[in-house]
Design a protein around this motif. Structure first.
Motif, mmCIF file in Angstrom:
data_model
loop_
_atom_site.group_PDB
_atom_site.id
_atom_site.type_symbol
_atom_site.label_atom_id
_atom_site.label_comp_id
_atom_site.label_asym_id
_atom_site.label_seq_id
_atom_site.Cartn_x
_atom_site.Cartn_y
_atom_site.Cartn_z
ATOM 1 N N LEU A 49 -9.375 -20.978 -21.077
ATOM 2 C CA LEU A 49 -8.491 -22.049 -20.616
ATOM 3 C C LEU A 49 -7.291 -21.489 -19.863
ATOM 4 N N LEU A 50 -6.842 -20.310 -20.259
ATOM 5 C CA LEU A 50 -5.638 -19.735 -19.663
ATOM 6 C C LEU A 50 -5.852 -19.324 -18.211
ATOM 7 N N ASN A 51 -7.114 -19.268 -17.776
ATOM 8 C CA ASN A 51 -7.400 -18.979 -16.373
ATOM 9 C C ASN A 51 -7.301 -20.222 -15.500
ATOM 10 N N VAL A 52 -7.321 -21.386 -16.126
ATOM 11 C CA VAL A 52 -7.278 -22.655 -15.388
ATOM 12 C C VAL A 52 -5.932 -23.354 -15.566
ATOM 13 N N ALA A 53 -5.403 -23.324 -16.787
ATOM 14 C CA ALA A 53 -4.056 -23.837 -17.041
ATOM 15 C C ALA A 53 -3.082 -22.739 -16.626
ATOM 16 N N LYS A 54 -2.526 -22.868 -15.438
ATOM 17 C CA LYS A 54 -1.840 -21.759 -14.780
ATOM 18 C C LYS A 54 -0.440 -21.463 -15.310
ATOM 19 N N ASN A 55 0.151 -22.399 -16.060
ATOM 20 C CA ASN A 55 1.505 -22.174 -16.552
ATOM 21 C C ASN A 55 1.703 -22.924 -17.864
ATOM 22 N N GLN A 56 2.898 -22.791 -18.440
ATOM 23 C CA GLN A 56 3.163 -23.403 -19.738
ATOM 24 C C GLN A 56 3.034 -24.924 -19.702
ATOM 25 N N HIS A 57 3.374 -25.528 -18.585
ATOM 26 C CA HIS A 57 3.318 -26.983 -18.476
ATOM 27 C C HIS A 57 1.869 -27.479 -18.503
ATOM 28 N N GLN A 58 1.004 -26.777 -17.790
ATOM 29 C CA GLN A 58 -0.404 -27.169 -17.764
ATOM 30 C C GLN A 58 -1.080 -26.911 -19.111
ATOM 31 N N LEU A 59 -0.712 -25.819 -19.769
ATOM 32 C CA LEU A 59 -1.242 -25.570 -21.109
ATOM 33 C C LEU A 59 -0.746 -26.642 -22.069
ATOM 34 N N ALA A 60 0.509 -27.062 -21.901
ATOM 35 C CA ALA A 60 1.069 -28.122 -22.750
ATOM 36 C C ALA A 60 0.321 -29.440 -22.543
ATOM 37 N N ALA A 61 -0.149 -29.685 -21.320
ATOM 38 C CA ALA A 61 -0.904 -30.911 -21.054
ATOM 39 C C ALA A 61 -2.204 -30.908 -21.856
ATOM 40 N N VAL A 62 -2.863 -29.757 -21.942
ATOM 41 C CA VAL A 62 -4.122 -29.669 -22.681
ATOM 42 C C VAL A 62 -3.872 -29.780 -24.184
ATOM 43 N N ILE A 63 -2.906 -29.011 -24.678
ATOM 44 C CA ILE A 63 -2.629 -29.042 -26.116
ATOM 45 C C ILE A 63 -2.120 -30.418 -26.520
ATOM 46 N N GLY A 64 -1.282 -31.030 -25.689
ATOM 47 C CA GLY A 64 -0.808 -32.381 -25.976
ATOM 48 C C GLY A 64 -1.947 -33.372 -26.043
ATOM 49 N N HIS A 65 -2.895 -33.228 -25.130
ATOM 50 C CA HIS A 65 -4.085 -34.089 -25.120
ATOM 51 C C HIS A 65 -4.871 -33.929 -26.417
ATOM 52 N N GLU A 66 -5.101 -32.686 -26.828
ATOM 53 C CA GLU A 66 -5.892 -32.445 -28.037
ATOM 54 C C GLU A 66 -5.177 -32.952 -29.286
ATOM 55 N N VAL A 67 -3.886 -32.745 -29.358
ATOM 56 C CA VAL A 67 -3.108 -33.269 -30.488
ATOM 57 C C VAL A 67 -3.102 -34.793 -30.439
ATOM 58 N N GLY A 68 -3.163 -35.353 -29.238
ATOM 59 C CA GLY A 68 -3.234 -36.807 -29.083
ATOM 60 C C GLY A 68 -4.463 -37.385 -29.765
ATOM 61 N N HIS A 69 -5.577 -36.658 -29.718
ATOM 62 C CA HIS A 69 -6.779 -37.104 -30.431
ATOM 63 C C HIS A 69 -6.509 -37.227 -31.930
ATOM 64 N N VAL A 70 -5.772 -36.259 -32.473
ATOM 65 C CA VAL A 70 -5.469 -36.279 -33.906
ATOM 66 C C VAL A 70 -4.534 -37.430 -34.238
ATOM 67 N N ILE A 71 -3.505 -37.617 -33.427
ATOM 68 C CA ILE A 71 -2.541 -38.699 -33.663
ATOM 69 C C ILE A 71 -3.243 -40.055 -33.654
ATOM 70 N N ALA A 72 -4.165 -40.231 -32.723
ATOM 71 C CA ALA A 72 -4.877 -41.512 -32.592
ATOM 72 C C ALA A 72 -6.082 -41.612 -33.526
ATOM 73 N N GLU A 73 -6.318 -40.594 -34.345
ATOM 74 C CA GLU A 73 -7.418 -40.583 -35.324
ATOM 75 C C GLU A 73 -8.776 -40.835 -34.671
ATOM 76 N N HIS A 74 -8.989 -40.209 -33.531
ATOM 77 C CA HIS A 74 -10.248 -40.402 -32.825
ATOM 78 C C HIS A 74 -11.439 -39.841 -33.590
ATOM 79 N N GLY A 75 -11.223 -38.729 -34.309
ATOM 80 C CA GLY A 75 -12.310 -38.169 -35.105
ATOM 81 C C GLY A 75 -12.769 -39.138 -36.176
ATOM 82 N N ASN A 76 -11.817 -39.744 -36.847
ATOM 83 C CA ASN A 76 -12.112 -40.751 -37.869
ATOM 84 C C ASN A 76 -12.853 -41.926 -37.241
ATOM 85 N N GLU A 77 -12.392 -42.347 -36.094
ATOM 86 C CA GLU A 77 -12.984 -43.509 -35.430
ATOM 87 C C GLU A 77 -14.435 -43.237 -34.999
#
Length: 266
Positions: free
Chosen positions: A111-139
């Protein structure tokens, strides 16, 4: 057999009615599993991955990912997870990351080859944490449980009435469920996680505009290898970009109001 069908239908209806919830974006959900069950599953899955995959031994790389992840998780409500998040970097070429209930985050070095900086990495990690917040796995697990109950009921009715070609009919039902219910559901989850992740990164002090740059990078990296959107669990990058841009004004306001500006470097 009619009684069996009725019983199964009643069970499915009762389960769905007693487990209604609302996602962070206001969407109605059916959640059949408890937080403790999901956390336990997350712990077990993460432990298994740490045994099966190679963990990165590069301190600078690990510190960089940890810095971004810590900034994001600081914005997660205590009602979702109040402990210390465990962040692991896996030495693997996959362009991916994930977050699990129970405070687990995994990032693949690819992922670090595509997410070129801290902001882009934060977008991915924020997205993944968003799944947890919204309980998508449970759903998704709850949805699968209800689909299995319904599919079993149809199968029993076909068998009881000796319906010809019941095998192909059940196969068609399975495909219909996948294309008509499960895949759109997955794309809905992805779009919802994008919005939640956009808010998380903005509140954390990362530039939300970089989320668009990220998906442009993703599109280039995955060009020619992506299935058509209808048959994919993920929206096409251009669809994601439009969704992010539609929520960008609000995210930029949160970004300007954020008290911190992380400085995560590699």
């Amino acid at each position: 057999m009619k009684m069996t069908f009725k019983k199964i239908a009643v069970i499915a209806t009762v389960l769905s009615l007693t487990a209604c919830a609302t996602s962070p974006t206001g969407r109605k959900q059916v959640l059949l599993y408890s937080e403790s069950q999901l956390a336990q599953m997350g712990d077990q899955a993460f432990a298994g991955m740490k045994e099966e995959l190679t963990i990165s031994n590069k301190p600078v790389q690990n510190s960089y990912v940890e810095c971004v992840a810590r900034s994001i998780t600081a914005q997660v409500p205590a009602s979702v997870f109040s402990g210390q998040w465990e962040v692991v970097v896996f030495d693997d070429e996959q362009v991916n990351a994930f977050a699990l209930p129970g405070g687990k985050i995994g990032v693949y070095t690819g992922l670090l080859n595509v997410a070129k900086n801290q902001h882009q990495l934060a977008a991915v990690i924020g997205h993944e944490v968003g799944h947890v917040i919204a309980e998508h796995g449970n759903e998704r697990m709850s949805q699968s449980t209800l689909i299995n109950v319904g599919t079993q009921a149809v199968g029993q009715v076909l068998a009881a009435n000796e319906v010809a070609q019941s095998g192909p009919i059940m196969a068609a039902i399975g495909l219909g469920m996948q294309v008509g219910v499960q895949l759109p559901f997955s794309r809905t989850h992805e779009s919802e996680a994008d919005v939640i992740g956009l808010d998380l990164m903005a509140k954390s002090g990362f530039n939300p505009k970089q989320s668009v740059e990220l998906w442009q990078n993703m599109d280039k990296a995955n060009s020619g290898k992506r299935p058509i959107e209808l048959l994919s669990t993920h929206p096409a990058p251009q669809t994601r970009i439009k969704n992010l841009q539609a929520h960008m004004s609000s995210a930029l306001a949160q970004y300007k109001a954020a008290p911190n500006r992380p400085n995560c470097t590699i």
